[in-house]
Motif scaffolding. Structure first.
Motif, PDB file in Angstrom:
ATOM      1  N   LEU A   5       0.851  -1.200   0.000  1.00 40.04           N
ATOM      2  CA  LEU A   5       0.000   0.000   0.000  1.00 40.04           C
ATOM      3  C   LEU A   5       0.882   1.245   0.000  1.00 40.04           C
ATOM      4  O   LEU A   5       1.926   1.263   0.661  1.00 40.04           O
ATOM      5  N   PHE A  81      -4.880   8.023  -5.019  1.00 42.53           N
ATOM      6  CA  PHE A  81      -5.978   7.577  -4.145  1.00 42.53           C
ATOM      7  C   PHE A  81      -6.721   6.398  -4.779  1.00 42.53           C
ATOM      8  O   PHE A  81      -7.032   5.412  -4.119  1.00 42.53           O
ATOM      9  N   TYR A  84      -4.673   3.364  -4.506  1.00 45.58           N
ATOM     10  CA  TYR A  84      -4.645   2.927  -3.106  1.00 45.58           C
ATOM     11  C   TYR A  84      -5.907   2.110  -2.782  1.00 45.58           C
ATOM     12  O   TYR A  84      -5.836   1.039  -2.185  1.00 45.58           O
ATOM     13  N   VAL A  85      -7.064   2.640  -3.232  1.00 45.52           N
ATOM     14  CA  VAL A  85      -8.338   1.944  -2.965  1.00 45.52           C
ATOM     15  C   VAL A  85      -8.355   0.596  -3.687  1.00 45.52           C
ATOM     16  O   VAL A  85      -8.807  -0.414  -3.139  1.00 45.52           O
ATOM     17  N   LEU A  88      -6.190  -1.746  -1.796  1.00 47.32           N
ATOM     18  CA  LEU A  88      -6.880  -2.063  -0.541  1.00 47.32           C
ATOM     19  C   LEU A  88      -7.914  -3.167  -0.768  1.00 47.32           C
ATOM     20  O   LEU A  88      -8.055  -4.082   0.041  1.00 47.32           O
TER      21      LEU A  88
ATOM     22  N   GLU B   8      -5.949  -2.327   7.077  1.00 45.71           N
ATOM     23  CA  GLU B   8      -6.773  -2.115   5.880  1.00 45.71           C
ATOM     24  C   GLU B   8      -8.223  -1.741   6.229  1.00 45.71           C
ATOM     25  O   GLU B   8      -8.834  -0.912   5.567  1.00 45.71           O
ATOM     26  N   SER B  11      -8.490   1.776   7.261  1.00 46.21           N
ATOM     27  CA  SER B  11      -8.382   2.625   6.064  1.00 46.21           C
ATOM     28  C   SER B  11      -9.747   2.805   5.420  1.00 46.21           C
ATOM     29  O   SER B  11     -10.164   3.929   5.126  1.00 46.21           O
ATOM     30  N   LEU B  12     -10.426   1.699   5.230  1.00 43.45           N
ATOM     31  CA  LEU B  12     -11.762   1.766   4.601  1.00 43.45           C
ATOM     32  C   LEU B  12     -12.729   2.582   5.445  1.00 43.45           C
ATOM     33  O   LEU B  12     -13.522   3.364   4.924  1.00 43.45           O
ATOM     34  N   ILE B  15     -11.980   6.289   4.976  1.00 48.05           N
ATOM     35  CA  ILE B  15     -12.412   6.766   3.657  1.00 48.05           C
ATOM     36  C   ILE B  15     -13.935   6.940   3.647  1.00 48.05           C
ATOM     37  O   ILE B  15     -14.451   7.991   3.259  1.00 48.05           O
TER      38      ILE B  15
END
Lengths: 95, 214
Positions: A5, A81, A84-85, A88, B8, B11-12, B15
């Motif tokens: 990441l 971004f 990154y998503v 993820l 992770e 992170s979600l 966001i």
């Protein structure tokens, strides 16, 4: 093998800043501080890191007599971004 | 929130939360603008109606209309200034500003048409503002604004025909010594106020209450 990441975005405060900016044209420093709950000093440092990486543009000006700093996400930041998503998602739902 | 490494799932979470909170802030203000312009228009229209009935001097009645752009314009500047720091700027904001700028210009054209050709300014204003409200509703995805705007456009059709629908009231006005033209204008004023009540004041309150309880 999972991709690493992006370390610049994989930090609580920097990710929050970019997540705010991704849905808007621009946001005020005061607004970002309020939303993230960060201290002004820490927020300045993180914004500076994002700016140096070319992820955000920072405008310093005045609104009336009050100094005002506005931030906006650049195309580089938007792409970072999005990547990154995507990465993820691979971590959470491995193929 | 600090500068620290996260997993992770966190992170979600960040966001989703930041995007949701920012969207909520973008939506928060629209009700206030509708309340400002809606109430100003309704109050000035009703003042005009009462002033005409009381035979107040004509210059006072004509100048009172200017209160709408003056109060609305200054109020909008104040609201924009207050909202400046409190909320981020989005593409939606820019689109809505552009829409209302165009409708402001259209109103200017309607005003000239009324002066030069005697066009019905109340009908044109209500119709144009109804269109602006519908477009704003579509951009913001506020169903209440879209419905109110359509209702306003439909009701605005009653303005030129008001004296036919309210024939008895028009007759009563004429019998009290008021000319036919004046009677038509009085009825148009009342319908104009009702249109703005339905089109701006009611949806403005609904949006404002929703934002307060969000």
């Amino acid at each position: 093998m999972l991709k690493p990441l992006n370390p610049l975005l994989h930090s609580e405060l920097r990710l929050a800043i970019v997540s705010i900016l991704v849905g808007v044209e621009e946001a005020d420093f005061v607004y970002i501080r309020k939303e993230t709950g960060a201290t002004a000093g820490n927020l300045s440092v993180q914004i500076d890191k994002l700016q140096k990486a070319g992820y955000i543009d920072v405008d310093k000006g005045f609104r009336g007599k009050m100094p005002r700093t506005t931030c906006r996400l650049t195309e580089v930041g938007r792409k970072a971004f999005s990547d990154y998503v995507e990465t993820l998602r691979e971590y959470i739902e491995p193929r | 929130m600090r500068e620290q490494q996260i997993d992770e799932h966190r992170s979600l979470e960040i966001i989703s939360k930041m995007i949701a909170d920012t969207s909520a802030h973008i939506d928060n203000e629209s009700g206030k603008y509708f309340l400002l312009w809606g109430y100003t228009t309704v109050i000035v229209s009703l003042f005009e109606y009462v002033a005409q009935l009381l035979h107040l001097p004509m210059h006072l009645c004509l100048w009172a209309w200017w209160l709408i752009p003056i109060v609305g314009g200054i109020g909008t500047l104040i609201l924009n200034r207050r909202a400046g720091v409190a909320r981020p700027k989005s593409y939606v904001d820019r689109s809505i500003s552009a829409v209302w700028m165009v409708f402001g210009l259209s109103f200017g054209m309607a005003f000239i048409a009324a002066l030069v050709y005697g066009a019905n300014i109340l009908f044109l204003t209500a119709m144009l503002m109804g269109m602006g409200t519908v477009i704003t509703g579509k951009i913001c995805q506020h169903r209440v604004l879209t419905v109110a705007g359509i209702a306003g456009m439909v009701l605005s059709l009653l303005i030129p025909a008001g004296h036919l629908l309210l024939r008895e009231y028009a007759t009563a006005l004429r019998e009290s010594g008021i000319t036919h033209v004046e009677a038509i204008y009085y009825i148009e004023l009342v319908i104009f106020a009702v249109v703005f009540l339905v089109m701006m004041v009611i949806p403005g309150h609904i949006l404002y209450n929703r934002a307060r309880h969000a």
